[in-house]
Design a protein around this motif. Structure first.
Motif, short mmCIF file in Angstrom:
data_model
loop_
_atom_site.label_atom_id
_atom_site.label_comp_id
_atom_site.label_asym_id
_atom_site.label_seq_id
_atom_site.Cartn_x
_atom_site.Cartn_y
_atom_site.Cartn_z
N UNK A 124 12.65 44.48 -11.03
CA UNK A 124 12.24 45.54 -11.97
C UNK A 124 10.99 46.30 -11.55
N UNK A 125 10.00 45.60 -10.99
CA UNK A 125 8.75 46.27 -10.62
C UNK A 125 8.90 47.21 -9.43
N UNK A 126 10.02 47.13 -8.72
CA UNK A 126 10.25 48.00 -7.57
C UNK A 126 10.78 49.37 -7.96
N UNK A 127 11.23 49.53 -9.19
CA UNK A 127 11.97 50.73 -9.60
C UNK A 127 11.10 51.68 -10.40
N UNK A 128 11.08 52.95 -9.98
CA UNK A 128 10.39 53.99 -10.75
C UNK A 128 11.29 54.45 -11.90
N UNK A 129 10.68 55.14 -12.87
CA UNK A 129 11.43 55.65 -14.02
C UNK A 129 12.28 56.86 -13.66
N UNK A 130 11.94 57.52 -12.54
CA UNK A 130 12.72 58.66 -12.06
C UNK A 130 13.37 58.27 -10.73
N UNK A 131 14.69 58.36 -10.67
CA UNK A 131 15.45 57.87 -9.51
C UNK A 131 16.25 59.01 -8.90
N UNK A 132 16.08 59.20 -7.60
CA UNK A 132 16.89 60.16 -6.85
C UNK A 132 17.99 59.38 -6.14
N UNK A 133 19.24 59.79 -6.34
CA UNK A 133 20.37 59.17 -5.67
C UNK A 133 20.87 60.08 -4.56
N UNK A 134 21.12 59.51 -3.39
CA UNK A 134 21.74 60.22 -2.28
C UNK A 134 22.87 59.36 -1.73
N UNK A 135 23.84 59.98 -1.11
CA UNK A 135 24.94 59.19 -0.58
C UNK A 135 24.60 58.50 0.72
N UNK A 136 24.04 59.26 1.65
CA UNK A 136 23.77 58.81 3.01
C UNK A 136 22.49 57.97 3.05
N UNK A 137 22.56 56.72 3.55
CA UNK A 137 21.34 55.92 3.68
C UNK A 137 20.26 56.62 4.52
N UNK B 256 23.06 50.28 0.52
CA UNK B 256 22.06 50.53 -0.52
C UNK B 256 20.65 50.40 0.06
N UNK B 257 20.02 51.53 0.28
CA UNK B 257 18.64 51.58 0.80
C UNK B 257 17.77 52.22 -0.27
N UNK B 258 16.63 51.60 -0.57
CA UNK B 258 15.72 52.12 -1.59
C UNK B 258 14.31 52.24 -1.04
N UNK B 259 13.67 53.35 -1.37
CA UNK B 259 12.24 53.52 -1.13
C UNK B 259 11.60 54.01 -2.43
N UNK B 260 10.48 53.42 -2.80
CA UNK B 260 9.74 53.84 -3.98
C UNK B 260 8.35 54.30 -3.55
N UNK B 261 7.93 55.44 -4.08
CA UNK B 261 6.62 55.98 -3.73
C UNK B 261 6.21 57.04 -4.73
N UNK C 173 5.65 58.86 -9.74
CA UNK C 173 6.37 57.78 -9.06
C UNK C 173 7.88 58.07 -9.05
N UNK C 174 8.48 57.95 -7.87
CA UNK C 174 9.91 58.15 -7.68
C UNK C 174 10.49 56.97 -6.92
#
Length: 291
Positions: free
Chosen positions: A24-37, A59-64, A70-71
């Protein structure tokens, strides 16, 4: 209330959610989804800083942060079946206590925006334009597995569409879901075309492409181009927006899809180089969501 069984909500040994490997702490409240890793890195290249990165399968995620906001940017791979995984696991991260396996008493709503590529179904929608999906049509049938699907669907539009294009009953029954008005209003601008988007459950036959196999209805794309309901015409094909809109609506999140048009299926032309267009779209979305 009984805890959700381990067979239904699978948690990894490190406490992260099964497919996304997020806590849960890794996830921002605003999430951008893309198809291509690979596009995750492109989106994150605009961030002021990256605080967290994780990958598992597609499934690749980056938070910053971007402009102080925060996204999280997350790749989904291709198709609504993957969106079923992503939306349910994102919701579990914010609305289920992963230790007790009990739904939280206070609901949290995420803002979710898919940035993708798409093919236009109308001759007057040019390549290299931006299309904001006001409504999405699911050809995949995924949302039909969920109770309350009718509550978030435009049933009159569905009925008129199936009659208007003589929908073959051998195909999954299509569903029609609106995007979040709140997100649409944040993203809209003079550079955006609002439209009605089909999410196909394949790239070839389901989108009317013929290589060595004929399709069940060889005239379907012509019917889609001609179909009109209360002044609304179907504008484009892609492969994820309907499941995002439908599951977000059922789960109480705010979601929309915006795509760069990289091909026009009517005029039979394609973008000469869509990569700069995608970069422009990414920055436009980040700018508008960070205000």
């Amino acid at each position: 209330m009984e805890p959700i069984k381990s067979s239904e909500l699978i948690i990894n040994p490190d406490g992260s959610i099964f497919h996304l490997h997020l806590k849960p702490e890794h996830l921002a409240d605003t999430v951008i989804l893309v198809g291509d890793p690979g596009r995750v890195e492109l989106v994150a290249s605009y961030f002021d800083e990256v605080e967290f990165t994780i990958s598992n399968r597609e499934f690749v995620t980056k938070t910053g942060t971007y402009n102080g906001k925060r996204f999280s940017v997350l790749s989904t791979g291709i198709g609504t079946d993957n969106i079923d995984i992503v939306l349910n696991e994102l919701d579990a991260l914010v609305n289920i206590d992963l230790e007790t396996r009990l739904p939280k008493t206070e609901h949290k709503s995420l803002t979710i925006v898919r940035i993708g590529t798409s093919g236009s179904l109308q001759g007057n929608i040019p390549v290299d334009s931006f299309l904001l999906s006001k409504k999405s049509i699911g050809f995949d049938g995924m949302l039909n597995f969920y109770a309350r699907r009718d509550e978030v669907s435009d049933l009159e539009f569905e009925k008129a569409f199936k009659e208007g294009v003589d929908w073959n009953p051998k195909l999954a029954s299509p569903y029609f879901v609106s995007s979040s008005e709140k997100v649409i209003n944040r993203l809209d601008g003079d550079d955006m075309i609002q439209g009605i988007t089909i999410s196909a459950n394949g790239f070839y036959g389901p989108q009317g492409r013929v290589l060595r196999l004929k399709t069940l209805d060889m005239d379907l794309n012509d019917k889609l181009e001609a179909f009109e309901y209360k002044g609304q015409k179907i504008t484009n094909y892609e492969m994820e927006s309907s499941a995002i809109a439908g599951l977000a609506a059922l789960l109480g999140h705010e979601a929309a899809t915006v795509c760069a048009i990289i091909a026009n299926r009517v005029n039979k032309d394609a973008s000469k180089d869509y990569k700069p267009v995608i970069k422009n779209l990414i920055k436009t979305v980040l700018d508008r969501l960070s205000k």
